[in-house]
Design a protein around this motif. Structure first.
Motif, PDB file in Angstrom:
ATOM      1  N   LEU A 191       0.664  -1.040   0.093  1.00 37.38           N
ATOM      2  CA  LEU A 191       0.232   0.527  -0.214  1.00 37.38           C
ATOM      3  C   LEU A 191       0.649   1.150   0.299  1.00 37.38           C
ATOM      4  N   PHE A 192       1.721   1.628   0.504  1.00 33.90           N
ATOM      5  CA  PHE A 192       2.823   2.823   0.547  1.00 33.90           C
ATOM      6  C   PHE A 192       3.478   2.317  -0.909  1.00 33.90           C
ATOM      7  N   GLY A 193       3.774   1.765  -0.638  1.00 33.62           N
ATOM      8  CA  GLY A 193       3.961   1.608  -2.505  1.00 33.62           C
ATOM      9  C   GLY A 193       3.368   1.851  -3.275  1.00 33.62           C
ATOM     10  N   LEU A 194       2.317   1.788  -3.212  1.00 30.09           N
ATOM     11  CA  LEU A 194       0.640   2.073  -4.300  1.00 30.09           C
ATOM     12  C   LEU A 194       0.152   3.470  -3.724  1.00 30.09           C
ATOM     13  N   ILE A 195       1.384   4.690  -2.742  1.00 28.08           N
ATOM     14  CA  ILE A 195       1.003   5.385  -2.688  1.00 28.08           C
ATOM     15  C   ILE A 195       2.305   6.566  -3.641  1.00 28.08           C
ATOM     16  N   LEU A 211      -6.090  -5.814  16.249  1.00 26.25           N
ATOM     17  CA  LEU A 211      -6.197  -5.596  15.162  1.00 26.25           C
ATOM     18  C   LEU A 211      -5.605  -4.285  15.240  1.00 26.25           C
ATOM     19  N   VAL A 212      -4.880  -3.724  15.678  1.00 30.17           N
ATOM     20  CA  VAL A 212      -4.143  -2.528  15.159  1.00 30.17           C
ATOM     21  C   VAL A 212      -3.742  -2.118  13.087  1.00 30.17           C
ATOM     22  N   GLY A 213      -2.722  -3.552  13.435  1.00 30.67           N
ATOM     23  CA  GLY A 213      -2.181  -4.022  11.996  1.00 30.67           C
ATOM     24  C   GLY A 213      -3.702  -3.378  10.569  1.00 30.67           C
ATOM     25  N   VAL A 214      -5.249  -3.482  11.510  1.00 32.55           N
ATOM     26  CA  VAL A 214      -6.028  -3.431  10.622  1.00 32.55           C
ATOM     27  C   VAL A 214      -6.397  -2.127  10.310  1.00 32.55           C
ATOM     28  N   ALA A 215      -6.895  -1.312  11.452  1.00 32.64           N
ATOM     29  CA  ALA A 215      -6.656   0.380  11.375  1.00 32.64           C
ATOM     30  C   ALA A 215      -5.725   0.772  10.733  1.00 32.64           C
ATOM     31  N   LEU A 216      -4.781   0.267  10.992  1.00 36.51           N
ATOM     32  CA  LEU A 216      -3.317   1.261  10.471  1.00 36.51           C
ATOM     33  C   LEU A 216      -3.542   0.730   8.176  1.00 36.51           C
ATOM     34  N   ILE A 217      -4.065  -0.270   8.346  1.00 37.54           N
ATOM     35  CA  ILE A 217      -3.735  -0.403   7.070  1.00 37.54           C
ATOM     36  C   ILE A 217      -5.100   0.541   6.402  1.00 37.54           C
ATOM     37  N   ILE A 218      -6.478   0.560   7.167  1.00 32.22           N
ATOM     38  CA  ILE A 218      -7.291   1.379   6.722  1.00 32.22           C
ATOM     39  C   ILE A 218      -6.554   2.627   5.933  1.00 32.22           C
ATOM     40  N   GLY A 219      -6.087   3.390   7.455  1.00 31.45           N
ATOM     41  CA  GLY A 219      -5.833   4.998   7.483  1.00 31.45           C
ATOM     42  C   GLY A 219      -5.078   5.118   5.248  1.00 31.45           C
ATOM     43  N   LEU A 220      -3.313   3.493   5.579  1.00 27.15           N
ATOM     44  CA  LEU A 220      -2.589   3.562   4.527  1.00 27.15           C
ATOM     45  C   LEU A 220      -3.502   3.739   3.553  1.00 27.15           C
ATOM     46  N   ALA A 221      -4.369   2.841   3.117  1.00 32.27           N
ATOM     47  CA  ALA A 221      -5.074   2.347   1.927  1.00 32.27           C
ATOM     48  C   ALA A 221      -5.878   3.916   1.789  1.00 32.27           C
ATOM     49  N   ARG A 222      -6.915   4.204   2.793  1.00 34.11           N
ATOM     50  CA  ARG A 222      -7.237   5.874   2.559  1.00 34.11           C
ATOM     51  C   ARG A 222      -6.366   6.575   1.790  1.00 34.11           C
TER      52      ARG A 222
END
Length: 478
Positions: free
Chosen positions: A23-27, A333-344
């Motif tokens: 996801l960071f690479g996609l950013i 589930l912190v990782g899931v929460a961070l993924i949400i912010g990263l993807a957005r």
């Protein structure tokens, strides 16, 4: 003992990047594209049904470009959760909901109610182990469809595998019961916060819209999986040599049955029954709140926090133990929460770089001549491809739905149908996805080689694909 020179001589195995890296690479990639792709914008009109502005087909025009730089890339994950410049909340409500839900699941798990419930079902069906297959796959599917049960299943393999082997089946049967049970539940998600809810929110529709179709897909795919596994299990019981792991039969019996004979099965107490009743009732109340009381993320978050406290008061583990189990669940589930912010953050960069509408325009043009049936199936296969690179259901939801949702408006297809195509695609891929840790972990615990899992799965994958595409096609025509 391996020496340092041996370790240096051993070739390094390729490891697929995590969802965070992807996801960071996609950013970074999207930021680079803002220097290349022409900036553009649609005229928008308020859609009362959706409660938000939507683009008007045929109104796209090019505008002044705003290419994104290094600072914008670094700010994107932060702005994906909460934009400090505009004071606009993007994903903080969803991220908080995910973490509190994790705490709730952590408290429920710490009581031992889930493990004891499954153990009780096994004892009740002893001698009729064949019927454990639909019962257990139904329980795991419920977990998958309600809260995206995945990593939580890893604890059940050591409990179920020896029982199935002792009953005359094999390790493949036990792995299939759990992995396919929870997996088909995710594929047919109904109120799963990590798939349906997040994707619907990103697409701009209530997650209850399209529920009937998802229930149909869930029921048909669950039935197909149950019949497939029961047929295989009976075949192995009658002729063990037909097992995909027959060459490992003696080794598996020695390994798993020894542990099973020495391990005491948990007692299913009245407390466990009460905890499981609260667990199920919480999801019922959540559905009622969304449908009839106008609830959304804030109210749902408060509901799961309240239920966790109620379970803590009933189970009385002690203040410290309760807090520890809740925090451990949040941590999971912190990782899931961070993924949400990263993807957005990807969407933040696209919007700031003014290329979102340009990509949307290209999609509009590309699907302009497609019928509704062809369109939704094309969307399904696009999501299948993307799922291999972004196995996280929440990450893929917030990555693809902001684009795919509006594109559906141009194709005269409901956005909820696009959400269903996404979750079905992501769910079916994650039954075999080597980049999905749950798959590889389950196979490692069950001592099932990956290539044999693929050999076992490919006919079922074809059946599930036909079911999903048929359901999507019929829904597109209605």
């Amino acid at each position: 003992m391996a020496t340092a020179s041996d370790e240096l001589a051993e070739p390094k195995r390729f490891r697929f990047p995590t969802a965070f890296t992807i996801l960071f690479g996609l950013i970074i990639l999207v930021a680079a594209l803002t220097w290349i792709i022409p900036a553009g914008q649609y005229q928008r009109v308020m859609n009362e049904a959706l409660g938000r502005e939507v683009p008007i087909a045929g109104t796209y025009t090019e505008v002044e470009p705003n290419p994104q730089g290094i600072f914008d890339v670094l700010m994107a994950p932060i702005a994906g959760i909460y934009n400090p410049v505009t004071n606009e909340a993007n994903a903080i409500d969803v991220a908080l909901f995910v973490m509190i839900l994790g705490g709730f699941i952590g408290v429920i798990t710490s009581t031992g109610a889930i493990t004891a419930g499954i153990s009780k079902a096994m004892i009740t069906l002893k001698g009729r182990e064949k019927w454990m297959i639909p019962v257990l796959m139904g329980l795991f599917a419920f977990g998958g469809t309600t809260y995206g049960m995945a990593e939580e299943t890893l604890a059940f393999y050591v409990l179920l595998i020896p029982i199935m082997i002792a009953a005359g089946y094999d390790a493949m049967t036990a792995v299939a019961i759990i992995l396919l049970g929870a997996g088909v539940g995710v594929l047919g998600s109904t109120v799963n916060a990590f798939a349906t809810v997040i994707a619907s929110d990103a697409a701009g529709v209530p997650f209850t819209t399209g529920m009937t179709l998802r229930l149909v897909i869930l029921a048909l795919c669950w039935l197909a999986c149950v019949l497939y596994v029961m047929r295989y299990a009976e075949r192995v019981r009658v002729d063990p040599s037909r097992s995909y792991v027959y060459d490992l039969k003696e080794e598996n019996e020695q390994h798993f049955l020894a542990a099973y004979r020495t391990e005491q099965q948990p007692e299913f107490t009245t407390l466990h029954k009460i905890v499981l009743a609260i667990f199920g009732l919480t999801f019922v109340v959540m559905i009622w709140g969304v449908l009839f009381a106008g609830w959304w993320m804030g109210e749902m978050t408060a509901l799961f926090l309240t239920s966790a406290i109620i379970v803590g008061l009933i189970a009385r583990p002690g203040e410290k133990e309760f807090v520890d189990s809740f925090i451990n669940g949040v941590r999971d589930l912190v990782g899931v929460a961070l993924i949400i912010g990263l993807a957005r953050g990807i969407v933040v960069v696209m919007d700031a770089g003014r290329i979102t509408d340009t990509i949307l325009h290209w999609a509009e043009v590309s699907v302009g001549g497609l019928s509704e049936v062809v369109f939704i199936n094309v969307i399904y296969w696009i999501e299948v491809l993307m799922s291999f690179f972004v196995p996280s259901s929440s990450g893929l939801a917030v990555l693809s739905m902001p684009i795919m949702g509006p594109v559906a408006d141009f194709a005269n297809v409901g956005r909820d149908l696009v959400v269903t195509a996404y979750q079905s695609a992501n769910g079916i891929v994650n039954l075999i996805n080597p980049t999905f840790a749950v798959v590889m972990g389950a196979l490692a615990i069950g001592r099932v080689p990956y290539e044999r899992w693929i050999a076992f799965m490919w006919p079922l994958l074809l059946i599930l694909t036909v079911i999903i595409m048929a359901c999507l096609s019929v829904a597109a025509l209605i």
